[in-house]
Design a protein around this motif. Structure first.
Motif, PDB file in Angstrom:
ATOM      1  N   TYR A  40       0.713  -1.220   0.094  1.00  0.00           N
ATOM      2  CA  TYR A  40      -0.090  -0.044   0.038  1.00  0.00           C
ATOM      3  C   TYR A  40       0.840   1.175   0.010  1.00  0.00           C
ATOM      4  CZ  TYR A  40      -4.217  -2.715   1.065  1.00  0.00           C
ATOM      5  OH  TYR A  40      -5.287  -3.636   0.789  1.00  0.00           O
ATOM      6  N   GLU A  41       1.956   1.368   0.847  1.00  0.00           N
ATOM      7  CA  GLU A  41       2.817   2.493   0.782  1.00  0.00           C
ATOM      8  C   GLU A  41       3.451   2.679  -0.349  1.00  0.00           C
ATOM      9  OE1 GLU A  41       5.444   1.878   4.035  1.00  0.00           O
ATOM     10  OE2 GLU A  41       4.041   1.983   5.574  1.00  0.00           O
ATOM     11  N   ARG A  42       3.949   1.532  -1.183  1.00  0.00           N
ATOM     12  CA  ARG A  42       4.605   1.632  -2.457  1.00  0.00           C
ATOM     13  C   ARG A  42       3.630   2.166  -3.562  1.00  0.00           C
ATOM     14  NH1 ARG A  42       6.913   2.147  -6.373  1.00  0.00           N
ATOM     15  NH2 ARG A  42       8.575   1.231  -7.506  1.00  0.00           N
ATOM     16  N   ASN A  44       0.492   3.540  -3.310  1.00  0.00           N
ATOM     17  CA  ASN A  44      -0.618   4.626  -2.907  1.00  0.00           C
ATOM     18  C   ASN A  44      -0.296   5.770  -3.771  1.00  0.00           C
ATOM     19  OD1 ASN A  44      -2.832   5.696  -1.425  1.00  0.00           O
ATOM     20  ND2 ASN A  44      -1.219   6.915  -0.585  1.00  0.00           N
ATOM     21  N   PRO A  45       1.014   6.188  -4.156  1.00  0.00           N
ATOM     22  CA  PRO A  45       1.214   7.474  -4.912  1.00  0.00           C
ATOM     23  C   PRO A  45       0.789   7.274  -6.411  1.00  0.00           C
ATOM     24  CG  PRO A  45       2.873   6.941  -3.753  1.00  0.00           C
ATOM     25  CD  PRO A  45       2.044   5.684  -3.546  1.00  0.00           C
ATOM     26  N   LEU A  46       0.315   5.985  -6.737  1.00  0.00           N
ATOM     27  CA  LEU A  46       0.100   5.813  -8.262  1.00  0.00           C
ATOM     28  C   LEU A  46      -1.641   6.004  -8.371  1.00  0.00           C
ATOM     29  CD1 LEU A  46       2.182   2.567  -8.838  1.00  0.00           C
ATOM     30  CD2 LEU A  46       2.874   5.005  -9.397  1.00  0.00           C
ATOM     31  N   TYR A  47      -2.142   6.264  -7.225  1.00  0.00           N
ATOM     32  CA  TYR A  47      -3.624   6.474  -7.263  1.00  0.00           C
ATOM     33  C   TYR A  47      -4.306   7.688  -6.873  1.00  0.00           C
ATOM     34  CZ  TYR A  47      -4.050   1.348  -7.970  1.00  0.00           C
ATOM     35  OH  TYR A  47      -3.930   0.123  -8.509  1.00  0.00           O
ATOM     36  N   ASN A  48      -5.211   8.364  -7.543  1.00  0.00           N
ATOM     37  CA  ASN A  48      -5.612   9.751  -7.203  1.00  0.00           C
ATOM     38  C   ASN A  48      -6.991   9.279  -6.505  1.00  0.00           C
ATOM     39  OD1 ASN A  48      -6.620  12.222  -6.940  1.00  0.00           O
ATOM     40  ND2 ASN A  48      -6.017  12.921  -8.989  1.00  0.00           N
ATOM     41  N   ASN A  49      -7.057   9.477  -5.308  1.00  0.00           N
ATOM     42  CA  ASN A  49      -8.189   9.289  -4.461  1.00  0.00           C
ATOM     43  C   ASN A  49      -9.065  10.323  -4.373  1.00  0.00           C
ATOM     44  OD1 ASN A  49      -7.386   6.672  -3.600  1.00  0.00           O
ATOM     45  ND2 ASN A  49      -6.150   7.688  -2.253  1.00  0.00           N
ATOM     46  N   LYS A  50      -8.690  11.625  -4.998  1.00  0.00           N
ATOM     47  CA  LYS A  50      -9.762  12.735  -5.090  1.00  0.00           C
ATOM     48  C   LYS A  50     -10.511  13.006  -6.110  1.00  0.00           C
ATOM     49  CE  LYS A  50      -6.463  15.191  -1.907  1.00  0.00           C
ATOM     50  NZ  LYS A  50      -5.684  16.467  -1.759  1.00  0.00           N
ATOM     51  N   ARG A 114      -0.004   0.581 -14.993  1.00  0.00           N
ATOM     52  CA  ARG A 114      -0.029   1.167 -13.773  1.00  0.00           C
ATOM     53  C   ARG A 114       1.280   1.010 -12.810  1.00  0.00           C
ATOM     54  NH1 ARG A 114      -4.003   4.334 -11.510  1.00  0.00           N
ATOM     55  NH2 ARG A 114      -5.397   3.682 -12.680  1.00  0.00           N
TER      56      ARG A 114
END
Length: 463
Positions: A40-42, A44-50, A114
């Motif tokens: 998840y830490e690795r 997570n930056p690849l996804y835009n949750n907003k 991705r």
């Protein structure tokens, strides 16, 4: 015949999905040893949750690929179908009985576009580190070999191309030593030909998958394939893997595998390999690193009645070869490939009674070639005859050969649907990561069972 009393297929029941998965199921064992926080830490930056709709959990996508490799399912499409109906797979993914499983195209897109290319390496290293932390890996003796994987390419669709021959990794070291010898013999130095046009060779290239290579299997069968050059330890844990086209020789890809293993495990003491790796460069590199090379016997292709190569003794003081009749063959030159040429005196050999067995030419001269690194192969021959060498080499069939047998029989590695060297490399590395994970989970489960049994036995004794 007694008929079943009631059709229970549509019977409504309230049940926990956890109760439907056996306590000793492989996926339960894996859940006990794996952690996914680092993923998840690795990722997570690849996804835009907003912005946009919520994305699919990346760990679920990785788990689906692990299920494919753990249970030898040939394709992601079939894996998706199996996950939809298999309760244990749904439990492993964290889905209930009615949730929709992520489509196989979503999994494929994530790994192709991705996720970073090095993710498969990180997953492989993470699982191997867990095995190391649990003291399950013993890298003191390493076994190296290669296995071919049939490519997704029609062997009748190809074209011939002229390609540049790749330089060997040891060309510079060899040229330096050759020039030193040629200087002693008064010969001209061999210059580096990097500025000239490199030598070309003809190559069979698939029009379907240009990255694979034509592999000649047996006398008649030809097929496009990839080769997985693999290193494992005595328990069967895979330590490193390098994927190349199927027409790359084992000794050419060896350096990448050897450097990868020894850089990570400096405590390696011995390496066992088959005859494909029996070259002077490999023997020299291993021995100079202070390790033991274990290589098999290779049959010499000479006539039955002729003298064998070991019948000629090398005199290091005079730098000459001594034939079985006691005559000297002088060192005349050393070529670009590192081969020393030794020639006899025609007047001596013309009337020699051993001339037929010797194989001298019509002028009565015998010519022998010996590599400048031949002494390292002589040391390897001595190691092969020792009890240590024999005991290590015998373990190949239960280590590296067993790894390949399990990979092809139980984990569908006989052929691949992937195309391109990068995607096949990722596919192979994830497959070996799943195999390491399976062994890790089973061993950890056995330890827990033994500890529980030991505690029960201690309580029984105390009572």
């Amino acid at each position: 015949m007694e008929k079943h009393a009631e059709d229970a297929r549509r019977k409504a029941m309230v049940i926990d999905i956890d109760m439907l998965v056996p306590k000793d199921h492989l996926l339960r064992k894996i859940e006990k040893v794996m952690d996914y926080d680092w993923l998840y830490e690795r990722l997570n930056p690849l996804y835009n949750n907003k912005v946009g709709r919520p994305g699919t959990d990346p760990v679920v996508l990785i788990k689906m690929v692990l299920i494919q490799h753990l249970f030898g399912i040939p394709s992601l499409r079939q894996t998706w179908r199996e996950c939809d109906v298999n309760v244990a797979y749904r439990w492993f993914l964290g889905y209930d009985l009615l949730e929709h499983i992520p489509h196989f195209a979503t999994v494929s897109y994530a790994f192709c576009n991705r996720f970073p290319p090095e993710l498969s390496v990180e997953i492989f290293d993470h699982i191997l580190n867990k095995a190391l932390n649990n003291r399950m890996v013993d890298p003191s003796v390493v076994f190296i070999d290669g296995t071919h994987i049939k490519a997704s390419a029609n062997k009748k669709k190809f074209q011939k191309e002229q390609v540049n021959k790749a330089a060997k990794v040891y060309d510079e070291v060899l040229r330096k030593e050759v020039n030193e010898e040629r200087a002693k013999l008064g010969k001209k130095e061999i210059e580096d030909k990097d500025d000239d046009e490199p030598p070309k060779g003809e190559k069979t290239v698939s029009t379907t998958d240009p990255d694979c290579g034509m592999f000649v299997k047996g006398e008649h069968e030809r097929q496009f394939a990839y080769e997985a050059h693999t290193a494992c330890e005595r328990h069967g844990f895979v330590l490193a893997v390098e994927v190349t086209p199927g027409n790359i020789h084992d000794s050419v890809a060896w350096d990448a595998v050897y450097d990868s293993v020894c850089n990570r495990f400096p405590e390696v003491e011995a390496l066992a390999m088959d005859a494909g790796y029996k070259t002077s460069w490999i023997a020299r590199k291993i021995l100079r690193d202070g390790r033991i090379p274990v290589l098999p016997y290779t049959r010499r292709h000479t006539k039955k009645y002729a003298f064998k190569p070991w019948d000629y003794q090398y005199n290091e003081a005079l730098d000459c070869m001594v034939c079985p009749a006691g005559e000297l063959l002088r060192h005349t030159t050393t070529d670009r490939n590192g081969k020393r040429t030794y020639r006899s005196t025609p007047g001596v050999c013309m009337n020699c009674p051993c001339r037929e067995k010797c194989g001298a030419n019509g002028k009565g001269q015998k010519l022998i070639q010996r590599h400048i690194w031949q002494e390292y192969l002589d040391v390897v021959e001595g190691i092969r005859k020792t009890d240590l060498g024999k005991s290590i080499y015998e373990k190949r069939k239960e280590t590296i050969e067993r790894v390949f047998a399990d990979a092809k029989e139980k984990h569908s590695m006989r052929y691949t649907h992937m195309r391109g060297l990068a995607r096949v490399t990722q596919w192979v590395r994830l497959k070996f990561a799943a195999m390491n994970l399976k062994k890790l989970a089973n061993w950890a489960w056995k330890r827990l069972c033994l500890q529980a049994f030991g505690g029960y036995f201690w309580i029984f004794e105390a009572a």
